[in-house]
Design an enzyme around this catalytic site. Sequence first.
Site, PDB file in Angstrom:
ATOM      1  N   HIS A  87      26.739  10.731  78.497  1.00 21.94           N
ATOM      2  CA  HIS A  87      26.745  12.079  78.103  1.00 21.94           C
ATOM      3  C   HIS A  87      27.076  12.354  76.833  1.00 21.94           C
ATOM      4  O   HIS A  87      26.425  13.236  76.009  1.00 21.94           O
ATOM      5  CB  HIS A  87      27.865  12.959  79.098  1.00 21.94           C
ATOM      6  N   HIS A 121      29.236   6.025  82.024  1.00 18.30           N
ATOM      7  CA  HIS A 121      28.491   7.226  82.421  1.00 18.30           C
ATOM      8  C   HIS A 121      28.756   8.422  81.279  1.00 18.30           C
ATOM      9  O   HIS A 121      28.011   9.090  80.893  1.00 18.30           O
ATOM     10  CB  HIS A 121      28.892   7.517  83.849  1.00 18.30           C
ATOM     11  N   GLU A 122      30.011   8.668  81.288  1.00 16.48           N
ATOM     12  CA  GLU A 122      30.576   9.743  80.390  1.00 16.48           C
ATOM     13  C   GLU A 122      30.087   9.504  78.984  1.00 16.48           C
ATOM     14  O   GLU A 122      29.700  10.483  78.138  1.00 16.48           O
ATOM     15  CB  GLU A 122      32.100  10.084  80.531  1.00 16.48           C
TER      16      GLU A 122
HETATM   17 ZN   LIG Z   1      27.987  13.081  84.686  1.00 19.04          ZN
END
Ligand SMILES: [Zn+2]
Length: 318
Positions: A230, A226-227
Amino acid sequence: MLLSTFVPMLGLWLSISTSAVASPNFQFHRLERPSGQSQNGGLEPAKSSPRLGSQCNLHTSAEERAEENKSLRRMRSSHRAGEWSDVTIPVHFHILASNETEAGGWLPDEQIEAQMQVLNDDFAAVQINWELVNVTRIINERWFHGLGDKPVEKMWLEVGKELRVGGIDVLNIYTSEHAEGLGYASMPSFFDGTVESLTSDGIVINAYTLPGGRYAPYNGGRTLTHEAGHWAGLHHTFVEEEDRVKEGCDGNGDYVDDTPAQLEPTYDCQQRDTCAEQEGLDPINNFMDYSFDTCLQEFTPGQIERMRQEIATYREIE
Ligand SMILES: [Zn+2]
Ligand SMILES: *[C@@H]1O[C@H](CO)[C@@H](O)[C@H](O)[C@H]1NC(C)=O
Ligand SMILES: *[C@@H]1O[C@H](CO)[C@@H](O)[C@H](O)[C@H]1NC(C)=O
Ligand SMILES: *[C@@H]1O[C@H](CO)[C@@H](O)[C@H](O)[C@H]1NC(C)=O
């Protein structure tokens, strides 16, 4: 040009102002302490688990996303689906620990290897290969505990100054027991060519979220996926809390066309439709939602294209 200031404000956790690369327009990236901790889907966090509702501490506002869309459109390379080749991104792990036990953050090599495997599997469709270059272990009680109540970004300037390796095309990952949630990342457009924006580039993940860690159901390694989403330029699939009342389901969301509109994050694995007026159910299996690790399974073609454009534009990875 330099513009990286920390401005503590009421209701604002911190706001970092950066100018875009080669762009006269400033972009404001407001990193806010999530206040939605009551929205935990009715689940009580276990003692050793993170506070639900604060999984990820990267939040951008509608204005910031619109501003970024402009810069990205202006600057991006011409990458379209199918027009890119595989890329390899070097990865440096910085293991912050308070002592040489797993509870103290001293993660075994096998966990790091398993984490790299998850990351590479999850990014196979993006044609990004993450290559582990080095693992550094540092005993520092204060860093491990996230510098007390200070926000993650502030910690980064201190820790990053000591530990960060490489240019903006290199991923630096820090593991710690920071109390703010599961993870945090800087986005490609945060980099403005300054030393400060380079120093604070990277990902912080909670040490207990790696595969086999103690933060079930967030111990499948998907916090890093997830990171890394980003870090490669993706926003959350859901509407950020501060935009929910103002924009509801009608905003521009994550600037990706094939992620269905989603008003609220998913805090478990149950299918919902928080934007029933609009096409598509909530993308609960998308890596950029907040579901349990076992349910996070995919990026959409639109997200993949956006990542490849973002990293080519801002990180010169192509
Ligand atoms: Zn996030
Ligand atoms: C993104 O930027 C482009 C180019 O400036 C613009 O045409 C488009 O409408 C923008 N998208 C949104 C959703 O604002
Ligand atoms: C190691 O650090 C952890 C976390 O701070 C702590 O709970 C544990 O008691 C420490 N263990 C030893 C042997 O010092
Ligand atoms: C790898 O990390 C060690 C410290 O753990 C450091 O001495 C060494 O310079 C690093 N190597 C690279 C290539 O970054």
